[in-house]
Design an enzyme around this catalytic site. Sequence first.
Site, PDB file in Angstrom:
ATOM      1  N   ARG A  67      41.198  58.894  55.800  1.00 34.73           N
ATOM      2  CA  ARG A  67      40.450  57.905  55.023  1.00 34.73           C
ATOM      3  C   ARG A  67      39.182  57.462  55.757  1.00 34.73           C
ATOM      4  NH1 ARG A  67      43.811  54.663  52.178  1.00 34.73           N
ATOM      5  NH2 ARG A  67      45.121  56.481  52.167  1.00 34.73           N
ATOM      6  N   TYR A  71      35.196  57.266  54.497  1.00 36.03           N
ATOM      7  CA  TYR A  71      34.347  56.078  54.550  1.00 36.03           C
ATOM      8  C   TYR A  71      33.078  56.355  55.352  1.00 36.03           C
ATOM      9  CZ  TYR A  71      38.564  53.736  52.848  1.00 36.03           C
ATOM     10  OH  TYR A  71      39.658  53.364  52.107  1.00 36.03           O
ATOM     11  N   TYR A  93      34.091  47.486  44.027  1.00 31.23           N
ATOM     12  CA  TYR A  93      34.941  46.610  43.211  1.00 31.23           C
ATOM     13  C   TYR A  93      35.478  45.452  44.058  1.00 31.23           C
ATOM     14  CZ  TYR A  93      39.521  48.316  44.919  1.00 31.23           C
ATOM     15  OH  TYR A  93      40.628  48.601  45.682  1.00 31.23           O
ATOM     16  N   VAL A  98      35.954  42.564  51.555  1.00 28.34           N
ATOM     17  CA  VAL A  98      37.382  42.264  51.710  1.00 28.34           C
ATOM     18  C   VAL A  98      38.182  43.567  51.760  1.00 28.34           C
ATOM     19  CG1 VAL A  98      39.379  41.169  50.600  1.00 28.34           C
ATOM     20  CG2 VAL A  98      37.181  39.999  50.634  1.00 28.34           C
ATOM     21  N   GLN A 167      47.469  46.942  50.436  1.00 29.77           N
ATOM     22  CA  GLN A 167      47.574  48.413  50.513  1.00 29.77           C
ATOM     23  C   GLN A 167      49.007  48.874  50.742  1.00 29.77           C
ATOM     24  OE1 GLN A 167      43.119  49.656  51.315  1.00 29.77           O
ATOM     25  NE2 GLN A 167      44.291  49.788  53.187  1.00 29.77           N
TER      26      GLN A 167
HETATM   27  C1  LIG Z   1      40.677  48.892  49.898  1.00 31.33           C
HETATM   28  S1  LIG Z   1      41.335  47.353  49.395  1.00 31.33           S
HETATM   29  C2  LIG Z   1      39.991  46.751  48.422  1.00 31.33           C
HETATM   30  C3  LIG Z   1      40.065  45.274  48.103  1.00 31.33           C
HETATM   31  C4  LIG Z   1      38.863  44.770  47.330  1.00 31.33           C
HETATM   32  N1  LIG Z   1      37.656  44.938  48.112  1.00 31.33           N
HETATM   33  C5  LIG Z   1      38.987  43.308  46.923  1.00 31.33           C
HETATM   34  O1  LIG Z   1      37.997  42.586  47.058  1.00 31.33           O
HETATM   35  O2  LIG Z   1      40.055  42.886  46.435  1.00 31.33           O
HETATM   36  C6  LIG Z   1      42.543  47.917  48.229  1.00 31.33           C
HETATM   37  C7  LIG Z   1      43.707  46.946  48.114  1.00 31.33           C
HETATM   38  O3  LIG Z   1      43.297  45.796  47.380  1.00 31.33           O
HETATM   39  C8  LIG Z   1      44.374  45.318  46.595  1.00 31.33           C
HETATM   40  N2  LIG Z   1      44.035  45.492  45.183  1.00 31.33           N
HETATM   41  C9  LIG Z   1      43.183  46.382  44.651  1.00 31.33           C
HETATM   42  N3  LIG Z   1      43.172  46.276  43.306  1.00 31.33           N
HETATM   43  C10 LIG Z   1      44.055  45.298  43.003  1.00 31.33           C
HETATM   44  C11 LIG Z   1      44.510  44.736  41.791  1.00 31.33           C
HETATM   45  N4  LIG Z   1      44.056  45.149  40.603  1.00 31.33           N
HETATM   46  N5  LIG Z   1      45.430  43.738  41.854  1.00 31.33           N
HETATM   47  C12 LIG Z   1      45.918  43.307  43.037  1.00 31.33           C
HETATM   48  N6  LIG Z   1      45.530  43.809  44.217  1.00 31.33           N
HETATM   49  C13 LIG Z   1      44.614  44.796  44.198  1.00 31.33           C
HETATM   50  C14 LIG Z   1      45.587  46.189  46.937  1.00 31.33           C
HETATM   51  O4  LIG Z   1      46.289  45.593  48.013  1.00 31.33           O
HETATM   52  C15 LIG Z   1      44.900  47.474  47.341  1.00 31.33           C
HETATM   53  O5  LIG Z   1      45.736  48.299  48.100  1.00 31.33           O
END
Ligand SMILES: C[S@@+](CC[C@H](N)C(=O)[O-])C[C@H]1O[C@@H](n2cnc3c(N)ncnc32)[C@H](O)[C@@H]1O
Length: 249
Positions: A67, A71, A93, A98, A167
Amino acid sequence: MENKGSLVNVGLGMTLGSHITPLSRSYIENADVVFVAASNNIVEQWVAGMNDDVRSLQEYYQEGLPRRKTYEKMVAVIMDELRLGKNVCGAFYGHPGVFAWAPHESIKQAKAEGFKAHMEPGISAEDCLYADLGIDPGTCGCTHYEASQFIRSQKKFDSSAYLVLWQIGVLGSNTSKKFSTTQDYIQSLVDVLLKTYPEDMEVTLYECAVLPIEETLIYKLTLSQLAQSNTSLKTTLLIPPLSKIKKID
Ligand SMILES: C[S@@+](CC[C@H](N)C(=O)[O-])C[C@H]1O[C@@H](n2cnc3c(N)ncnc32)[C@H](O)[C@@H]1O
């Protein structure tokens, strides 16, 4: 002296259409080139309608590639356009800062090379979690960890605060394209958690809506049931405080 060209990394929020700020939208619309990393093709199409030069970063996820390498490639393509003197926008997104390495790293590299660079916040999964699950981190504290890192480092944490593990749905899949996990990996997380929490502790699997037509997933189960549960790329795990501390009025 600053170089010609600039970088802004903006957040798209979690739910298509409704979470983006007017300022982030304006950066997308006015950039020379936009790189988009969304969790859904429909979201990417929505962003593609905002600017004539929108390029998806999804193609950099390759089978077998760690991964981190993916990136690094994302950062490299952003930097290439910046070095051509363009005004570049990264649209990520949620909140771009974060649990997201590439947005931070590209800004760091851009600044180191003398470009103007900054981040615009977005609504993250964390923000949606507080709203959808009705919890306030101010009542007793809240700790966040990336799930694999939590297992590896066996961190000492405060069990009287909320614990949010990110994650969980990709535990152990760092080098594969599958982006899923297995019961064994989740069980290894459960084993770590059982050192602190009882087996019958109620925890919540949470997925907020990405498309406005989707339902938010709030699935409550016990810690002992966690390894048998279904998780996805979007799943976040919430573990409530073990012992209640006095609430702030
Ligand atoms: C790489 S991180 C990105 C987080 C993103 N930047 C944010 O601001 O929430 C990916 C993780 O964010 C969380 N995540 C992403 N989409 C989500 C969703 N629709 N609902 C809840 N958690 C989510 C999960 O823990 C996922 O494994």
